[in-house]
Motif scaffolding. Sequence first.
Motif, mmCIF file in Angstrom:
data_model
loop_
_atom_site.group_PDB
_atom_site.id
_atom_site.type_symbol
_atom_site.label_atom_id
_atom_site.label_comp_id
_atom_site.label_asym_id
_atom_site.label_seq_id
_atom_site.Cartn_x
_atom_site.Cartn_y
_atom_site.Cartn_z
ATOM 1 N N TRP A 1 8.157 -18.587 40.464
ATOM 2 C CA TRP A 1 8.627 -17.494 39.618
ATOM 3 C C TRP A 1 9.405 -16.455 40.433
ATOM 4 O O TRP A 1 8.989 -16.124 41.523
ATOM 5 C CB TRP A 1 7.434 -16.826 38.919
ATOM 6 C CG TRP A 1 7.852 -15.676 38.063
ATOM 7 C CD1 TRP A 1 7.800 -14.357 38.380
ATOM 8 C CD2 TRP A 1 8.425 -15.765 36.757
ATOM 9 N NE1 TRP A 1 8.287 -13.604 37.362
ATOM 10 C CE2 TRP A 1 8.701 -14.427 36.351
ATOM 11 C CE3 TRP A 1 8.749 -16.811 35.905
ATOM 12 C CZ2 TRP A 1 9.270 -14.138 35.107
ATOM 13 C CZ3 TRP A 1 9.314 -16.516 34.677
ATOM 14 C CH2 TRP A 1 9.571 -15.192 34.292
ATOM 15 N N PRO A 2 10.535 -15.951 39.946
ATOM 16 C CA PRO A 2 11.123 -16.183 38.624
ATOM 17 C C PRO A 2 12.222 -17.245 38.614
ATOM 18 O O PRO A 2 13.062 -17.246 37.711
ATOM 19 C CB PRO A 2 11.705 -14.809 38.297
ATOM 20 C CG PRO A 2 12.199 -14.323 39.625
ATOM 21 C CD PRO A 2 11.212 -14.827 40.646
ATOM 22 N N LEU A 3 12.263 -18.138 39.579
ATOM 23 C CA LEU A 3 13.343 -19.107 39.660
ATOM 24 C C LEU A 3 13.159 -20.229 38.642
ATOM 25 O O LEU A 3 12.039 -20.570 38.269
ATOM 26 C CB LEU A 3 13.413 -19.701 41.064
ATOM 27 C CG LEU A 3 13.461 -18.731 42.242
ATOM 28 C CD1 LEU A 3 13.594 -19.489 43.553
ATOM 29 C CD2 LEU A 3 14.601 -17.733 42.080
ATOM 30 N N SER A 4 14.276 -20.831 38.243
ATOM 31 C CA SER A 4 14.261 -22.020 37.394
ATOM 32 C C SER A 4 14.484 -23.250 38.265
ATOM 33 O O SER A 4 15.116 -23.171 39.315
ATOM 34 C CB SER A 4 15.359 -21.939 36.332
ATOM 35 O OG SER A 4 15.131 -20.882 35.431
ATOM 36 N N GLY B 1 22.957 -11.856 40.788
ATOM 37 C CA GLY B 1 22.567 -10.474 41.006
ATOM 38 C C GLY B 1 21.895 -9.871 39.790
ATOM 39 O O GLY B 1 21.069 -8.970 39.908
ATOM 40 N N ALA B 2 22.236 -10.375 38.615
ATOM 41 C CA ALA B 2 21.661 -9.848 37.374
ATOM 42 C C ALA B 2 20.767 -10.862 36.677
ATOM 43 O O ALA B 2 20.049 -10.506 35.751
ATOM 44 C CB ALA B 2 22.788 -9.431 36.426
ATOM 45 N N ASP B 3 20.825 -12.117 37.111
ATOM 46 C CA ASP B 3 20.146 -13.181 36.385
ATOM 47 C C ASP B 3 19.628 -14.225 37.372
ATOM 48 O O ASP B 3 20.114 -15.349 37.426
ATOM 49 C CB ASP B 3 21.123 -13.817 35.377
ATOM 50 C CG ASP B 3 20.529 -14.987 34.608
ATOM 51 O OD1 ASP B 3 19.295 -15.020 34.439
ATOM 52 O OD2 ASP B 3 21.298 -15.872 34.192
ATOM 53 N N LEU B 4 18.616 -13.841 38.126
ATOM 54 C CA LEU B 4 18.059 -14.731 39.131
ATOM 55 C C LEU B 4 17.478 -15.990 38.512
ATOM 56 O O LEU B 4 17.409 -17.032 39.157
ATOM 57 C CB LEU B 4 16.972 -13.984 39.922
ATOM 58 C CG LEU B 4 16.408 -14.649 41.170
ATOM 59 C CD1 LEU B 4 17.492 -14.878 42.210
ATOM 60 C CD2 LEU B 4 15.287 -13.790 41.752
ATOM 61 N N ARG B 5 17.121 -15.909 37.258
ATOM 62 C CA ARG B 5 16.472 -17.033 36.589
ATOM 63 C C ARG B 5 17.481 -18.033 36.013
ATOM 64 O O ARG B 5 17.093 -19.070 35.486
ATOM 65 C CB ARG B 5 15.548 -16.506 35.490
ATOM 66 C CG ARG B 5 14.588 -17.529 34.964
ATOM 67 C CD ARG B 5 13.361 -16.919 34.334
ATOM 68 N NE ARG B 5 12.593 -17.915 33.627
ATOM 69 C CZ ARG B 5 11.832 -18.836 34.207
ATOM 70 N NH1 ARG B 5 11.745 -18.867 35.523
ATOM 71 N NH2 ARG B 5 11.173 -19.712 33.490
#
Length: 467
Positions: A321-324, A431-435
């Motif tokens: 988390w928080p990676l996909s 930078g805004a959407d690590l996931r």
Amino acid sequence: MPEISRRTFGGLLGGGAAAAVAGSAAVPAEAAERPFQARTAASSTGRPNFLVILGDDLGWADLSSYGAPHIRTPHLDRLARQGVRFTDAYSGSATCSPTRFSLYTGRYPGRTPGGLAEPVANRTQGLDPRHPTLASLLRKTGYATALIGKWHCGWLPDYSPTKSGWDEFFGNHGGVLEYFSKLGQLGDHDLYEGDAEYQDLRYYTTVLTERAVEYVGRKHTAPWLLNLNFTTPHWPWLAEGDAETGAEIAARIRAAKSQAEISNALNHYDGGSVAKYTEMVESLDAAVGEVLEALRRSGQEENTVVLFASDNGGERWSYLWPLSGEKFVLQEGGIRVPTIVRWPARIDGRQVSHEPVFTPDWTATLLELAGARPDPAYPLDGTSLTGYLLRGERLAERDLFWRVRANRALRRGDWKYYQDADGDDHLYDLGADLREQADLGPDRPELLAELKASWERIAAGLLPYPD
């Protein structure tokens, strides 16, 4: 509190997620990190030793200093406090052996035939002994070289660390083995000292740790490189007290009538758990702690560069988390890995870097620190980080590139181009959407096309995958 960069902020998906993102909130107040800054003055030192430690299938957030809420890794956390913790560091590929090719050669895995295997899985595949490696290039400049642990770049008789620049080898040739019997993925015994089989039925992490402690504690007369490649926490998911389960797996391997049955026995799909995985990661941490303590006792700690990383993203039981995504795919969870660098003589501690870096960069960096030159016939794909780490030079924006059969990916700054297994292209602002949930490709078609074209230019220079 440590500074929260825009890149880190991108992971703050809610108050409950804050402790997981980049490990920032997981760092105790007394150990608060600061943004990386090179030391303004440093004492003169001789050429450093290099201790390069790899975990196996260790996920980006599997260390408590990276946000794991249930795994305790005090020794690696201490290492991070004594050096630089990288939040945006990547492996050279999404699986084991291609990343090792990229570390050993400093080049994209697709530069060499063996690097096209994902991963190396039979005796015909491997790293050509004629190809220069980190070890062979350092050895030319007077370094002693050793590899302890998982090689995974080919089997004997054609491939071995001792054929590719390492003076000494103790470990396994394949990608996986049962931790007690040492039966490997080809169904035969896979523990070697040099090119000779070696017998030791104790837990493999313990055996490797003893060997590494002995090596760093020697009275060395030359600077040295030690690649210490643990198999922990790769499956089979076994801890030190699981010899009985290991014996059951070994019996299944011996009874197997096909490669698939061997693989199924080793993977033991009904095995493992979060608790068992936690136990394995914590045993890896303890092992690293023993080696680092031996280094301290030897008096070589001050001028030894310690690099700790994972060979790819985590698998079934990892905390990502928080990676996909996870191992095998080029989403962040498959390639973003925990990475720590310590060099007391030249680099201050308690620092965090958000610079995007990947495996081939470390090859280029270690070569430059040692005063070794790459072979001009085999140009490196990595960028040396020496100027950044020692002199505070700004890293120029560049493209980080990955290619596997199922996916493609390229990162430039905060932007990431990703093509999924269905051949659909995506654009993410990390930078805004690590996931990697908000595909901005439809909103930024020109940028998507530009990054895709850059990926294709690099890929055109690589070997094609065999049919």
